[in-house]
Design a protein around this motif. Structure first.
Motif, mmCIF file in Angstrom:
data_model
loop_
_atom_site.group_PDB
_atom_site.id
_atom_site.type_symbol
_atom_site.label_atom_id
_atom_site.label_comp_id
_atom_site.label_asym_id
_atom_site.label_seq_id
_atom_site.Cartn_x
_atom_site.Cartn_y
_atom_site.Cartn_z
ATOM 1 N N GLN A 132 0.846 -1.031 -0.264
ATOM 2 C CA GLN A 132 -0.189 0.096 -0.009
ATOM 3 C C GLN A 132 0.846 1.352 -0.131
ATOM 4 O O GLN A 132 0.572 2.432 -0.520
ATOM 5 N N ALA A 133 1.782 1.183 0.694
ATOM 6 C CA ALA A 133 2.996 2.392 0.617
ATOM 7 C C ALA A 133 3.590 2.706 -0.609
ATOM 8 O O ALA A 133 3.477 3.632 -1.125
ATOM 9 N N HIS A 134 3.826 1.444 -1.546
ATOM 10 C CA HIS A 134 4.221 1.663 -2.937
ATOM 11 C C HIS A 134 3.052 2.217 -3.764
ATOM 12 O O HIS A 134 3.363 3.161 -4.583
ATOM 13 N N ALA A 135 1.796 1.914 -3.817
ATOM 14 C CA ALA A 135 0.891 2.408 -4.363
ATOM 15 C C ALA A 135 0.618 3.901 -4.117
ATOM 16 O O ALA A 135 0.613 4.765 -4.963
ATOM 17 N N SER A 136 0.579 4.142 -2.556
ATOM 18 C CA SER A 136 0.641 5.924 -2.196
ATOM 19 C C SER A 136 1.866 6.547 -2.973
ATOM 20 O O SER A 136 1.617 7.427 -3.254
ATOM 21 N N LEU A 137 3.031 6.037 -2.578
ATOM 22 C CA LEU A 137 4.048 6.721 -2.945
ATOM 23 C C LEU A 137 3.894 6.847 -4.642
ATOM 24 O O LEU A 137 4.255 8.159 -5.036
ATOM 25 N N GLN A 138 3.573 6.039 -5.203
ATOM 26 C CA GLN A 138 3.470 6.165 -6.794
ATOM 27 C C GLN A 138 2.266 7.073 -7.373
ATOM 28 O O GLN A 138 2.807 7.831 -8.047
#
Length: 112
Positions: free
Chosen positions: A27-33
């Motif tokens: 989820q952190a990857h999705a938010s960061l991207q």
């Protein structure tokens, strides 16, 4: 200024993580991207396969060795390329990766 953010992974540690923690990291990857696309800093990001080929050349030809080697516990699991104002911003971005809680993210400027 482009930077490479290399994300290591210790396979044993990763495999021992609870599913909820892996979900948080993803989820952190999705938010960061999403954040990086909105700011125009996103260039690309990819997860890498676990298998690798190691190539050496002794001047008479190349030799290929499959990897990672059995004794290797850490691999490069993925990377981001970001285009941001400076290295401080790249470091800030790296700190938002969920894996930064588990192991250090390597940040390198890509020379033009």
């Amino acid at each position: 200024m482009k930077h490479l953010l290399m994300i290591p992974n210790n396979v044993d540690t990763w495999n021992a993580l609870p599913a909820s923690e892996i979900d948080q990291i993803m989820q952190a990857h999705a938010s960061l991207q999403k954040e990086l696309r909105a700011s125009g800093e996103f260039v690309e990001a990819h997860e890498l396969g676990e298998e690798a080929k190691f190539v050496t050349n002794n001047g008479n030809g190349h030799t290929v060795t499959d990897g990672p080697f059995l004794e290797t516990k850490e691999i490069v699991a993925g990377y981001y390329i970001v285009d941001c104002v400076d290295t401080d911003r790249a470091v800030e971005i790296a700190g938002k990766l969920g894996e930064a809680r588990l192991w250090p993210i390597e940040v390198r400027r890509i020379d033009p």
